[in-house]
Design an enzyme around this catalytic site. Sequence first.
Site, mmCIF file in Angstrom:
data_model
loop_
_atom_site.group_PDB
_atom_site.id
_atom_site.type_symbol
_atom_site.label_atom_id
_atom_site.label_comp_id
_atom_site.label_asym_id
_atom_site.label_seq_id
_atom_site.Cartn_x
_atom_site.Cartn_y
_atom_site.Cartn_z
ATOM 1 N N ASP A 138 3.754 -6.477 8.285
ATOM 2 C CA ASP A 138 2.854 -5.888 7.303
ATOM 3 C C ASP A 138 3.424 -5.963 5.896
ATOM 4 O O ASP A 138 4.648 -5.995 5.699
ATOM 5 C CB ASP A 138 2.584 -4.415 7.639
ATOM 6 C CG ASP A 138 1.846 -4.245 8.951
ATOM 7 O OD1 ASP A 138 1.192 -5.205 9.388
ATOM 8 O OD2 ASP A 138 1.934 -3.143 9.531
ATOM 9 N N LYS A 139 2.541 -5.935 4.927
ATOM 10 C CA LYS A 139 2.935 -5.953 3.518
ATOM 11 C C LYS A 139 4.005 -4.908 3.218
ATOM 12 O O LYS A 139 5.008 -5.189 2.576
ATOM 13 C CB LYS A 139 1.705 -5.703 2.633
ATOM 14 C CG LYS A 139 2.032 -5.491 1.161
ATOM 15 C CD LYS A 139 0.813 -5.046 0.380
ATOM 16 C CE LYS A 139 1.194 -4.679 -1.049
ATOM 17 N NZ LYS A 139 0.047 -4.130 -1.814
#
Length: 305
Positions: A138-139
């Site tokens: 994830d970011k």
Amino acid sequence: MENKQFIIEQDSTNLRLDVFLSNQLEDKSRSYIQNLIEEGNVKINGALKKSNYKLRINDEVEITIPEPIGLNIEPENIPLDIVYEDADVIVVNKPQGMVVHPAAGVYNGTLVNALLNHCKDLSGINGVARPGIVHRIDKDTSGILVVAKNDNAHNKLAEQFKDHSMTRSYVALVEGILKNDEGTIDAPLGRHPVERVKIAVIKDGRRAVTHYKVLERLKNTTLVECSLETGRTHQIRVHMAHIGHPLVGDPVYGYKKQRFNLDGQMLHAKKLGFIHPKSGEYIEFQSELPDYFVRVLNILRNEFK
């Protein structure tokens, strides 16, 4: 263009076609899947059906995923923390806040933009928007991931992800005090039935297994190591929230009221091990906890004294 096929088993009968596909294609939105169906890219036993078609046992589902519209992905001079590199793979330590590859609304500042500036030879299996990308984090999750520099390496790494033979270990800070020193969460995951941007534990989801071990108990929080037996979208975040211990700082699955000034969840991909696609030898890499993680731990340790 990518083709996928599924044979419907007993546990998926009577599911709507679009719901079933949402569970199988976790990285695709419900609207994207419905458009695929409406545009004739999904067939049941060779025939076109509507999104609300109820699946029957032994139905054969054929999906054609068209190539994404070509994007002009520009190389960008963004610093990379390269842990290891050879002619076949690059292992990088991704910072929190960096998106792995371009997607709708995000066309620059990604890991792919940085990789294209660093290295011109990346596998083309995932198309122009995701060259070399075998897996994602994830970011707002930091840590280690491996990138393929050619198609042969990509295929061999992807196979290891598929059969869950890779070593993948994360460090997470969760809310509350975990009573057991270790445990396993075996709970199926799929798209949330109402909030489609979320993943949830659902009866007809894909099997997901997370093993956890307590590393340290702090003030109202627990530092844990999570090892993935499967690799579903948001798996650790959803699983820990499911047992009542969401990740500290998680804006989606965590508490609304946050105690620290964080940019996202306290989750770091610390360890990654795999069979090298060319040498056939097992190699393993680790990364230290980043500054944002250490800062919060120091605050908690001081409070705990």
